[in-house]
Design an enzyme around this catalytic site. Structure first.
Site, PDB file in Angstrom:
ATOM      1  N   HIS A  16      30.337  -9.866 -15.871  1.00 34.42           N
ATOM      2  CA  HIS A  16      29.682  -8.349 -15.984  1.00 34.42           C
ATOM      3  C   HIS A  16      29.485  -8.050 -14.806  1.00 34.42           C
ATOM      4  CE1 HIS A  16      27.649  -4.700 -16.587  1.00 34.42           C
ATOM      5  NE2 HIS A  16      26.556  -5.217 -15.926  1.00 34.42           N
ATOM      6  N   CYS A  35      10.501  -2.353  -4.497  1.00 30.51           N
ATOM      7  CA  CYS A  35      10.718  -3.930  -3.704  1.00 30.51           C
ATOM      8  C   CYS A  35      11.063  -4.880  -4.612  1.00 30.51           C
ATOM      9  CB  CYS A  35       9.051  -4.142  -3.286  1.00 30.51           C
ATOM     10  SG  CYS A  35       8.312  -3.008  -2.441  1.00 30.51           S
ATOM     11  N   HIS A  52      22.070   4.655 -16.433  1.00 35.05           N
ATOM     12  CA  HIS A  52      21.144   5.127 -15.659  1.00 35.05           C
ATOM     13  C   HIS A  52      20.802   6.688 -15.652  1.00 35.05           C
ATOM     14  CE1 HIS A  52      22.095   1.814 -13.036  1.00 35.05           C
ATOM     15  NE2 HIS A  52      23.178   2.067 -13.261  1.00 35.05           N
ATOM     16  N   GLU A 100       0.784  -1.207  -0.188  1.00 38.59           N
ATOM     17  CA  GLU A 100       0.094  -0.057  -0.059  1.00 38.59           C
ATOM     18  C   GLU A 100       0.937   1.322  -0.050  1.00 38.59           C
ATOM     19  OE1 GLU A 100      -0.201  -2.549   1.985  1.00 38.59           O
ATOM     20  OE2 GLU A 100      -2.353  -3.167   2.158  1.00 38.59           O
ATOM     21  N   LEU A 101       2.197   1.185   0.926  1.00 40.29           N
ATOM     22  CA  LEU A 101       2.712   2.443   0.887  1.00 40.29           C
ATOM     23  C   LEU A 101       3.371   2.533  -0.607  1.00 40.29           C
ATOM     24  CD1 LEU A 101       4.052   4.692   2.606  1.00 40.29           C
ATOM     25  CD2 LEU A 101       5.843   3.132   3.203  1.00 40.29           C
ATOM     26  N   LYS A 102       3.869   1.834  -1.228  1.00 38.24           N
ATOM     27  CA  LYS A 102       4.383   1.793  -2.805  1.00 38.24           C
ATOM     28  C   LYS A 102       3.193   2.661  -3.658  1.00 38.24           C
ATOM     29  CE  LYS A 102       5.516  -0.730  -6.716  1.00 38.24           C
ATOM     30  NZ  LYS A 102       6.846  -0.490  -7.089  1.00 38.24           N
ATOM     31  N   GLY A 133      23.610  -7.098 -22.581  1.00 36.56           N
ATOM     32  CA  GLY A 133      22.489  -8.310 -22.622  1.00 36.56           C
ATOM     33  C   GLY A 133      21.249  -7.798 -23.028  1.00 36.56           C
ATOM     34  N   GLU A 162      17.301 -10.595 -24.407  1.00 40.34           N
ATOM     35  CA  GLU A 162      16.565 -10.826 -22.971  1.00 40.34           C
ATOM     36  C   GLU A 162      15.118 -10.815 -22.995  1.00 40.34           C
ATOM     37  OE1 GLU A 162      19.030  -9.996 -19.538  1.00 40.34           O
ATOM     38  OE2 GLU A 162      21.028 -10.066 -20.540  1.00 40.34           O
ATOM     39  N   ASP A 204      26.975 -13.288 -16.024  1.00 35.79           N
ATOM     40  CA  ASP A 204      26.997 -11.986 -15.142  1.00 35.79           C
ATOM     41  C   ASP A 204      26.922 -12.322 -13.599  1.00 35.79           C
ATOM     42  OD1 ASP A 204      26.169 -10.299 -17.229  1.00 35.79           O
ATOM     43  OD2 ASP A 204      24.115 -10.720 -17.244  1.00 35.79           O
TER      44      ASP A 204
END
Ligand code: GLN
Ligand code: ZN
Length: 759
Positions: free
Chosen positions: A646, A521, A699, A17-19, A437, A489, A604
């Site tokens: 990797h 999560c 990123h 719920e918090l998410k 990948g 992938e 990996d």
């Protein structure tokens, strides 16, 4: 009185719920009031559950919007100046800005750094200390929550991160200085904090100092005495909590600090008990953390009582019972797993069940074993059921493990010979280009996987659609001009789950979420039994990809150490044994790929470094078996087959000998954010094999240009000879979208071409 208590409860909610609340708020769909209300309801519910289970003291302050270290930073007024003028009370949006960045990001609004919380998969927001950092109480959240819980009638125990752990976990910004020097000005604020809690009628406060299980420099050890003498006699009692390991050389120190109680983790550091008992002064409470807070296994109540009963004789009412650490690291409630079979379920306990175990143990101590005879019986039956189950031991796995010999952990020839064979067979240009990948996981890819899982499309339809995705990725890579291609992938939801689902010995939960950071999560699989591979796991996809192109396609596997680290691991044998089983299963896959004509195979290991123990003295033992397992997985191939690995980080200085011992022909690593200097470790060690320093930070939405990449590679060539360098992104591209990927990879290829013509 012997007390049952808890160090912290999962905060995300049994249905996350918090998410959902946080994400709705961040997207502007919810107002602050709604967010606040959800949080309040969650807290009340979690307190209520712990209270109903029979805990004597309920933790308060373990709830957090995002992270409990960030809470501590705002409580103490540690807000970096880039987040605006100091506020009397740090507001929610400033708090989120620290966690997630603000405005367009960039220098001015960059989020605070995030890093791993000790050896867990939880990440905390790193406090930033400025020179002349000043501290002040700048949040009422904790005090309000204490009042909130008291109003509901609960006996509360506020939880704080202790001053030394707080400083230790933080980072100095700007001009370097010794952050320990901040203790002087920090302590009075902790004093005020304790005073406030005391005026609220708090009797016990929990002060977490997990750094007491680390190797501490002498000045930090000395600082403990000073800090806790300064905080003593504030009219409330302090329980000093330590977890994630044994106190070791800090035992004397921890036992003699002027506090009223000490908590130790007897799940991860059972060996510390004798010494702690020897040292513990006769006035102190000992909180015994006997129920493992970090895994999902049911407690062996009989064994725990065997440990606790003598403690009761010795300590009487000074004994408390608790989980080993906060239950933040365990999923919420086993009752929410209707699809798990009853046998497996009988072996497990999530946070709610762990609380019940703590209470049962306490009751057995106070009222005698008979008072909980039923629970003890169920526990004993589960233990013996698990030991005898034919799902755990597989004779064929055992005999294979016994036959592992040194030859199986070694390539036939040294890298120098292999490199020659590979050069002749693979015919790659100088500065070969490749990716790590994954290609973008588009919503259509996710939909195909979902439809297949739900039975809406047939296996054949699924295969065709996935093949179409593979074909798209191969065609794109050929167009960009990459040298070594990947299949992309598309069929993998997650790099661990994909393999776990195809291996015996793994189980999956529906709702076993554990907070990783903020609203994120993870749902780690459970390794409960001996691991074997039923059939090839990746060969058909890779073979299909290779059939589409005359360039080399690189096979793509998750390594044994990473499969282990990102799962809940069985506790009935050493981790190294479980890892070896994973390695043997992967060894078969590597050999099958080779048989299928795949000449380049990547294994990996992004979690290799994460497995490092907290104490230095234990590093070599870990590195030893981790390296061996990687080698068992990857060395069963001929000289001409090129093994890649990797890792998505760039901290290699202290483990470079182990990285070299992996003996992968090529290692690709993250370097773009940190610049070429990070290869220093490779240079100093004279790392003998090939290296692909990442030149595109996946990123960040920012794209590299040719000059930047050429610059990075030229810099890298000062550390690793140019003929052993590869050019690749930092990590997989699954979170980016196609236009960005195209732009980045075309630039990367152009940079390689420029470097080649420069030669
Ligand atoms: N091969 C994986 C990918 O490209 C590696 C992911 C990782 O390093 N975390 O996504
Ligand atoms: Zn990576």
């Amino acid at each position: 009185m012997i007390l049952a208590h808890n160090l912290g409860f999962p905060r995300i909610g049994s249905h996350r719920e918090l998410k959902w609340a946080l994400e709705s708020y961040w997207k502007g769909r919810w107002n602050q009031e709604k967010l606040t209300q959800t949080a309040k309801e969650l807290r009340a519910l979690h307190w209520q559950r712990q209270h109903e289970a029979g805990l004597d003291l309920i933790p308060v302050g373990d709830f957090s919007w995002y992270d409990h270290v960030l809470d501590m930073s705002t409580l103490l007024g540690v807000v970096p100046p880039r987040f605006g003028e100091p506020q009397d009370e740090v507001d929610v949006d400033t708090y989120f800005a620290m966690a997630r960045g603000q405005g367009s990001g960039g220098e001015g609004g960059a989020a605070c750094e995030m890093t791993k919380w000790f050896n867990t998969n939880y990440h905390y927001i790193v406090p930033e200390f400025q020179p002349q950092q000043d501290f002040r109480l700048a949040s009422n959240a904790l005090f309000n929550q204490v009042a909130e819980a008291q109003a509901l009638g609960f006996s509360v125990k506020p939880v704080l991160l202790g001053p030394l752990s707080f400083l230790w976990l933080g980072k100095v910004k700007g001009e370097a200085f010794d952050k320990l020097s901040l203790l002087e000005s920090l302590l009075p604020v902790y004093g005020q904090l304790l005073h406030r809690l005391q005026t609220q009628g708090v009797e016990w406060v929990q002060i977490d100092e997990p750094i007491l299980v680390l190797d501490l420099p002498a000045d930090w050890k000395a600082a403990f005495e000073k800090a806790y003498s300064g905080l003593a006699n504030r009219g409330l009692k302090c329980l000093l909590t330590t977890y994630f390991g044994a106190l070791g050389d800090n035992t004397h120190l921890a036992c003699h600090l002027p506090v009223e109680g000490l908590h130790i983790d007897l799940a991860s550091g059972p060996e510390q008990l004798t010494k702690v008992l020897d040292e513990l002064p006769p006035y102190k409470v000992l909180s015994a953390g006997v129920v493992d807070g970090r895994n999902i296994w049911r407690n062996d109540l009989e064994a725990s009582l065997g440990l606790l009963e003598p403690l009761r004789e010795r300590l009487g009412e000074r004994l408390w019972v608790a989980p080993s650490c906060s239950l933040l690291h365990s999923p919420m409630d086993l009752a929410l797993e209707p699809a798990l079979d009853e046998e497996l379920k009988s072996w497990l306990a999530f946070a709610v069940q762990k609380i019940e175990e703590v209470v049962t143990l306490k009751q057995a101590l106070v009222e005698g074993r008979n008072s909980v005879a039923g629970a003890l019986e169920v526990s004993a039956a589960a233990q013996s059921g698990r030991r005898q189950s034919d799902r755990i031991y597989r004779p064929e796995v055992r005999s294979r493990m016994a036959k592992v010999n040194p030859e199986m952990a070694r390539r036939r020839h040294d890298y120098s010979i292999r490199a020659q064979v590979q050069r002749e067979q693979l015919k790659l240009p100088p500065y070969p280009t490749t990716t790590i990948g994954s290609f973008p996981q588009t919503s259509s890819i996710r939909k195909i996987r979902r439809d297949f899982k739900a039975g809406r499309i047939s296996e054949q339809e699924y295969r065709l659609q996935m093949e179409a995705e593979i074909a798209r990725a191969i065609e794109a890579q050929e167009n960009y001009g990459l040298d070594v291609l990947v299949h992309g992938e598309a069929e993998r939801n997650d790099m661990v789950e994909y393999f776990g689902e195809q291996l015996e010995g793994f189980a999956f939960t529906h709702n076993g979420w554990v907070q990783s950071y903020g609203s994120r999560c993870v749902k780690p699989p459970i390794i409960y039994g001996d691991v074997t591979r039923r059939q090839p796991m990746t060969v058909a996809w890779i073979r299909y990809a290779q059939s589409l192109t005359s360039r080399r396609v690189k096979g793509m596997l998750t390594g044994p150490v990473t499969l282990l680290q990102w799962s809940f691991v069985r506790d009935d044998q050493p981790y190294s044994d479980t890892c070896l089983q994973l390695a043997l299963a992967l060894r078969d896959e590597v050999q099958d790929l080779e048989q299928a004509g795949i000449k380049i195979i990547q294994v990996d290991e992004p979690a290799f470094r994460e497995g490092l123990p907290l104490r230095r003295t234990e590093w070599e033992h870990y590195l030893d078996w981790a390296v061996r397992c990687f080698r068992v997985a990857s060395t069963g191939v001929g000289d001409g087959t090129q093994i890649h690995t990797h890792m998505c980080y760039s901290e290699f200085n202290d483990i470079i000998h182990a990285i070299a011992a992996l003996d992968a022909d090529v290692i690709t690593i993250e370097t773009s954010r940190s610049g070429g200097e990070l290869l220093e470790a490779f240079a100093a060690f004279e790392y003998p094999n090939e290296v692909g320093p990442g030149v595109y930070d996946i990123h960040s939405p920012a794209l590299p240009n040719v000059n930047q990449i050429v610059g990075l590679i030229k810099k890298a060539a000062e550390y690793v000879p140019a003929e052993r360098l590869w050019i690749n992104p930092d990590c997989g591209l699954k979170t980016r979208d196609w236009p960005e990927v195209e732009a980045a990879l075309c630039t990367l290829v152009a940079a390689a071409q420029e470097l080649r013509t420069d030669e």
